[in-house]
Design a protein around this motif. Structure first.
Motif, PDB file in Angstrom:
ATOM      1  N   VAL A 175       6.816  12.480   3.263  1.00 49.82           N
ATOM      2  CA  VAL A 175       6.913  13.637   4.157  1.00 49.82           C
ATOM      3  C   VAL A 175       7.215  13.121   5.562  1.00 49.82           C
ATOM      4  CG1 VAL A 175       5.741  15.655   5.089  1.00 49.82           C
ATOM      5  CG2 VAL A 175       5.236  14.894   2.751  1.00 49.82           C
ATOM      6  N   PRO A 176       8.400  13.426   6.090  1.00 55.36           N
ATOM      7  CA  PRO A 176       8.730  13.010   7.453  1.00 55.36           C
ATOM      8  C   PRO A 176       8.101  13.949   8.485  1.00 55.36           C
ATOM      9  CG  PRO A 176      10.663  13.969   6.386  1.00 55.36           C
ATOM     10  CD  PRO A 176       9.535  14.024   5.401  1.00 55.36           C
ATOM     11  N   LEU A 177       7.420  13.360   9.447  1.00 58.50           N
ATOM     12  CA  LEU A 177       6.761  14.115  10.522  1.00 58.50           C
ATOM     13  C   LEU A 177       7.158  13.497  11.848  1.00 58.50           C
ATOM     14  CD1 LEU A 177       4.575  15.990  11.809  1.00 58.50           C
ATOM     15  CD2 LEU A 177       2.925  14.177  11.297  1.00 58.50           C
ATOM     16  N   MET A 178       7.614  14.326  12.759  1.00 59.14           N
ATOM     17  CA  MET A 178       7.931  13.845  14.101  1.00 59.14           C
ATOM     18  C   MET A 178       7.343  14.793  15.142  1.00 59.14           C
ATOM     19  SD  MET A 178      11.809  12.394  13.538  1.00 59.14           S
ATOM     20  CE  MET A 178      11.967  11.816  15.221  1.00 59.14           C
ATOM     21  N   LEU A 179       6.928  14.210  16.254  1.00 60.81           N
ATOM     22  CA  LEU A 179       6.410  14.974  17.377  1.00 60.81           C
ATOM     23  C   LEU A 179       7.346  14.810  18.556  1.00 60.81           C
ATOM     24  CD1 LEU A 179       3.832  14.244  15.603  1.00 60.81           C
ATOM     25  CD2 LEU A 179       2.546  14.723  17.670  1.00 60.81           C
ATOM     26  N   GLY A 180       7.456  15.851  19.361  1.00 57.27           N
ATOM     27  CA  GLY A 180       8.301  15.776  20.544  1.00 57.27           C
ATOM     28  C   GLY A 180       7.866  16.752  21.602  1.00 57.27           C
ATOM     29  N   ALA A 181       8.493  16.635  22.759  1.00 56.65           N
ATOM     30  CA  ALA A 181       8.103  17.443  23.913  1.00 56.65           C
ATOM     31  C   ALA A 181       8.659  18.863  23.877  1.00 56.65           C
ATOM     32  CB  ALA A 181       8.560  16.755  25.197  1.00 56.65           C
ATOM     33  N   GLY A 182       9.720  19.087  23.123  1.00 64.73           N
ATOM     34  CA  GLY A 182      10.316  20.416  23.096  1.00 64.73           C
ATOM     35  C   GLY A 182      11.128  20.609  21.835  1.00 64.73           C
ATOM     36  N   PRO A 183      11.698  21.796  21.681  1.00 66.46           N
ATOM     37  CA  PRO A 183      12.383  22.139  20.433  1.00 66.46           C
ATOM     38  C   PRO A 183      13.766  21.520  20.255  1.00 66.46           C
ATOM     39  CG  PRO A 183      12.524  23.957  21.974  1.00 66.46           C
ATOM     40  CD  PRO A 183      11.620  22.922  22.611  1.00 66.46           C
ATOM     41  N   ALA A 184      14.284  20.819  21.232  1.00 62.68           N
ATOM     42  CA  ALA A 184      15.654  20.303  21.156  1.00 62.68           C
ATOM     43  C   ALA A 184      15.870  19.368  19.961  1.00 62.68           C
ATOM     44  CB  ALA A 184      16.013  19.579  22.451  1.00 62.68           C
ATOM     45  N   HIS A 185      14.826  18.698  19.515  1.00 61.05           N
ATOM     46  CA  HIS A 185      14.959  17.732  18.423  1.00 61.05           C
ATOM     47  C   HIS A 185      14.240  18.191  17.155  1.00 61.05           C
ATOM     48  CE1 HIS A 185      16.816  15.094  21.263  1.00 61.05           C
ATOM     49  NE2 HIS A 185      15.781  15.191  22.063  1.00 61.05           N
ATOM     50  N   ALA A 186      14.101  19.486  16.995  1.00 59.88           N
ATOM     51  CA  ALA A 186      13.338  20.029  15.868  1.00 59.88           C
ATOM     52  C   ALA A 186      13.903  19.642  14.507  1.00 59.88           C
ATOM     53  CB  ALA A 186      13.246  21.553  15.988  1.00 59.88           C
ATOM     54  N   LEU A 187      15.184  19.346  14.420  1.00 59.39           N
ATOM     55  CA  LEU A 187      15.784  18.964  13.143  1.00 59.39           C
ATOM     56  C   LEU A 187      15.714  17.458  12.876  1.00 59.39           C
ATOM     57  CD1 LEU A 187      18.910  21.291  13.089  1.00 59.39           C
ATOM     58  CD2 LEU A 187      16.754  21.577  11.856  1.00 59.39           C
ATOM     59  N   ALA A 188      15.210  16.689  13.819  1.00 61.24           N
ATOM     60  CA  ALA A 188      15.188  15.227  13.689  1.00 61.24           C
ATOM     61  C   ALA A 188      14.487  14.727  12.428  1.00 61.24           C
ATOM     62  CB  ALA A 188      14.571  14.595  14.935  1.00 61.24           C
ATOM     63  N   THR A 226       0.834  -1.206   0.000  1.00 59.55           N
ATOM     64  CA  THR A 226       0.000   0.000   0.000  1.00 59.55           C
ATOM     65  C   THR A 226       0.866   1.253   0.000  1.00 59.55           C
ATOM     66  OG1 THR A 226      -1.842  -1.093   1.115  1.00 59.55           O
ATOM     67  CG2 THR A 226      -1.732   1.304   1.326  1.00 59.55           C
ATOM     68  N   VAL A 227       1.898   1.268   0.838  1.00 64.32           N
ATOM     69  CA  VAL A 227       2.791   2.418   0.924  1.00 64.32           C
ATOM     70  C   VAL A 227       3.539   2.611  -0.395  1.00 64.32           C
ATOM     71  CG1 VAL A 227       4.876   3.297   2.063  1.00 64.32           C
ATOM     72  CG2 VAL A 227       3.016   2.344   3.426  1.00 64.32           C
ATOM     73  N   ALA A 228       4.086   1.541  -0.939  1.00 60.16           N
ATOM     74  CA  ALA A 228       4.867   1.636  -2.178  1.00 60.16           C
ATOM     75  C   ALA A 228       4.009   2.077  -3.360  1.00 60.16           C
ATOM     76  CB  ALA A 228       5.531   0.294  -2.480  1.00 60.16           C
ATOM     77  N   ASP A 229       2.719   1.791  -3.311  1.00 57.49           N
ATOM     78  CA  ASP A 229       1.810   2.167  -4.392  1.00 57.49           C
ATOM     79  C   ASP A 229       1.189   3.547  -4.202  1.00 57.49           C
ATOM     80  OD1 ASP A 229       2.301  -0.257  -5.627  1.00 57.49           O
ATOM     81  OD2 ASP A 229       0.467  -1.205  -4.894  1.00 57.49           O
ATOM     82  N   SER A 230       1.498   4.225  -3.113  1.00 57.35           N
ATOM     83  CA  SER A 230       0.926   5.539  -2.812  1.00 57.35           C
ATOM     84  C   SER A 230       1.693   6.643  -3.524  1.00 57.35           C
ATOM     85  CB  SER A 230       0.969   5.801  -1.298  1.00 57.35           C
ATOM     86  OG  SER A 230       0.183   4.868  -0.601  1.00 57.35           O
ATOM     87  N   GLU A 231       0.989   7.721  -3.822  1.00 56.77           N
ATOM     88  CA  GLU A 231       1.655   8.897  -4.387  1.00 56.77           C
ATOM     89  C   GLU A 231       2.253   9.778  -3.293  1.00 56.77           C
ATOM     90  OE1 GLU A 231      -0.851   7.422  -7.563  1.00 56.77           O
ATOM     91  OE2 GLU A 231      -1.691   8.390  -5.821  1.00 56.77           O
ATOM     92  N   LEU A 232       1.574   9.869  -2.147  1.00 55.02           N
ATOM     93  CA  LEU A 232       2.023  10.698  -1.026  1.00 55.02           C
ATOM     94  C   LEU A 232       1.921   9.877   0.247  1.00 55.02           C
ATOM     95  CD1 LEU A 232       2.742  13.488   0.316  1.00 55.02           C
ATOM     96  CD2 LEU A 232       0.282  13.882   0.459  1.00 55.02           C
ATOM     97  N   VAL A 233       3.003   9.850   1.026  1.00 48.36           N
ATOM     98  CA  VAL A 233       2.987   9.143   2.306  1.00 48.36           C
ATOM     99  C   VAL A 233       3.568  10.049   3.381  1.00 48.36           C
ATOM    100  CG1 VAL A 233       3.746   7.118   3.612  1.00 48.36           C
ATOM    101  CG2 VAL A 233       3.279   6.902   1.157  1.00 48.36           C
ATOM    102  N   VAL A 234       2.820  10.231   4.453  1.00 48.76           N
ATOM    103  CA  VAL A 234       3.317  10.915   5.645  1.00 48.76           C
ATOM    104  C   VAL A 234       3.837   9.821   6.576  1.00 48.76           C
ATOM    105  CG1 VAL A 234       2.709  12.299   7.666  1.00 48.76           C
ATOM    106  CG2 VAL A 234       1.717  12.853   5.422  1.00 48.76           C
ATOM    107  N   GLY A 247      11.024  18.230   6.377  1.00 48.74           N
ATOM    108  CA  GLY A 247      10.351  17.508   7.450  1.00 48.74           C
ATOM    109  C   GLY A 247       9.629  18.483   8.363  1.00 48.74           C
ATOM    110  N   LEU A 248       8.659  17.956   9.086  1.00 49.42           N
ATOM    111  CA  LEU A 248       7.890  18.790  10.011  1.00 49.42           C
ATOM    112  C   LEU A 248       8.038  18.229  11.418  1.00 49.42           C
ATOM    113  CD1 LEU A 248       5.840  21.043  10.633  1.00 49.42           C
ATOM    114  CD2 LEU A 248       4.020  19.425  10.017  1.00 49.42           C
ATOM    115  N   TYR A 249       8.385  19.100  12.353  1.00 47.22           N
ATOM    116  CA  TYR A 249       8.486  18.741  13.763  1.00 47.22           C
ATOM    117  C   TYR A 249       7.417  19.517  14.514  1.00 47.22           C
ATOM    118  CZ  TYR A 249      10.488  17.930  18.386  1.00 47.22           C
ATOM    119  OH  TYR A 249      10.687  17.545  19.690  1.00 47.22           O
ATOM    120  N   LEU A 250       6.617  18.807  15.286  1.00 47.94           N
ATOM    121  CA  LEU A 250       5.527  19.425  16.035  1.00 47.94           C
ATOM    122  C   LEU A 250       5.660  19.158  17.522  1.00 47.94           C
ATOM    123  CD1 LEU A 250       2.519  18.318  13.788  1.00 47.94           C
ATOM    124  CD2 LEU A 250       3.600  20.578  13.845  1.00 47.94           C
TER     125      LEU A 250
END
Length: 167
Positions: free
Chosen positions: A100-113, A59-67, A133-136
Motif C-alpha cells: 500500500v503506497p502512502l505519501m504525505l504532503g503539504a497540499g493537494p498538488a501531489h495527491a496522485l503521487a 522482513t518486508v519480503a516475508d510480510s503479507e501486508l506492507v505500507v 495509494g493514499l495521499y494525506l
C-alpha cells in the motif's frame, strides 16, 4: 499475519511514521505492525550486504501486508525509500506482498503521487497493489478523517488479500 510499515522519511520518529502505523493498524487492526524506519540505516542503504538492511528487506519480503510511507519530496517519494527499494529483485522481490503506497504532503498538488510514482515501482518489484495509494495532508491527517475513511473502504480488501494462501 505479518504487517510491516516501511518509512522513508529522513527525519526519525516523523509524522510519516505515525501515519504509516495508523494506516497499517486501521487496515489490519488484528495485527501489530513491524516498523522499519529507514533513517536508522544511514550509509548501510548505499550498497548491498549491510546485515541490518538485508534483515529489514527479508522482513518486508516475508510480510503479507506492507505500507510503504514517504513524505513528498521534490514531487515524488524520498531517495531514502528509493535506496531501500533497490534491495529487492525486479519482478520477484516483493512477490506475495500486498503493498500500500502512502505519501504525505503539504497540499493537494501531489495527491496522485502515490499511484503515479510509488505504485509502479512496487509493481515492478512484484508486489500486489490492488488498493489505491493514499495521499494525506501532513498537517491534518490525524484529525481530518481521510485515513479512517480510506481504511473503512479498503479494510475488507486488505484483509482478504493479505491472508496467507494456506488459510
Amino acid at each position: 499475519m505479518t504487517v510491516t510499515v516501511v518509512v522513508g522519511n529522513p527525519k526519525p520518529a516523523s509524522r510519516t511514521l505515525s501515519a504509516g502505523v495508523a494506516l497499517a493498524a486501521a487496515l489490519r487492526p488484528d495485527t501489530e505492525p513491524t516498523v522499519i524506519d529507514l533513517v536508522d540505516f544511514g550509509a548501510g542503504l548505499l550498497g548491498w550486504g549491510d546485515p541490518a538492511v538485508t534483515a529489514a528487506a527479508r522482513t518486508v519480503a516475508d510480510s503479507e501486508l506492507v505500507v510503504f510511507a514517504s513524505p513528498t519530496f521534490k514531487a515524488t517519494y524520498t531517495g531514502l525509500l528509493k535506496l531501500f527499494l533497490e534491495q529487492f529483485d525486479g519482478g520477484t522481490g516483493l512477490a506475495g506482498v500486498l503493498a500500500v503506497p502512502l505519501m504525505l504532503g503539504a497540499g493537494p498538488a501531489h495527491a496522485l503521487a502515490p499511484d503515479l510514482l510509488l505504485k509502479p515501482v512496487l509493481v515492478e518489484l512484484g508486489a500486489t497493489t490492488a488498493l489505491p495509494g493514499l495521499y494525506l495532508s501532513d498537517r491534518t491527517y490525524s484529525e481530518d478523517g481521510v485515513l479512517a475513511a480510506y481504511a473503512e473502504r479498503w479494510r475488507p480488501v486488505a484483509q482478504a488479500l493479505s491472508v496467507p494462501p494456506s488459510q
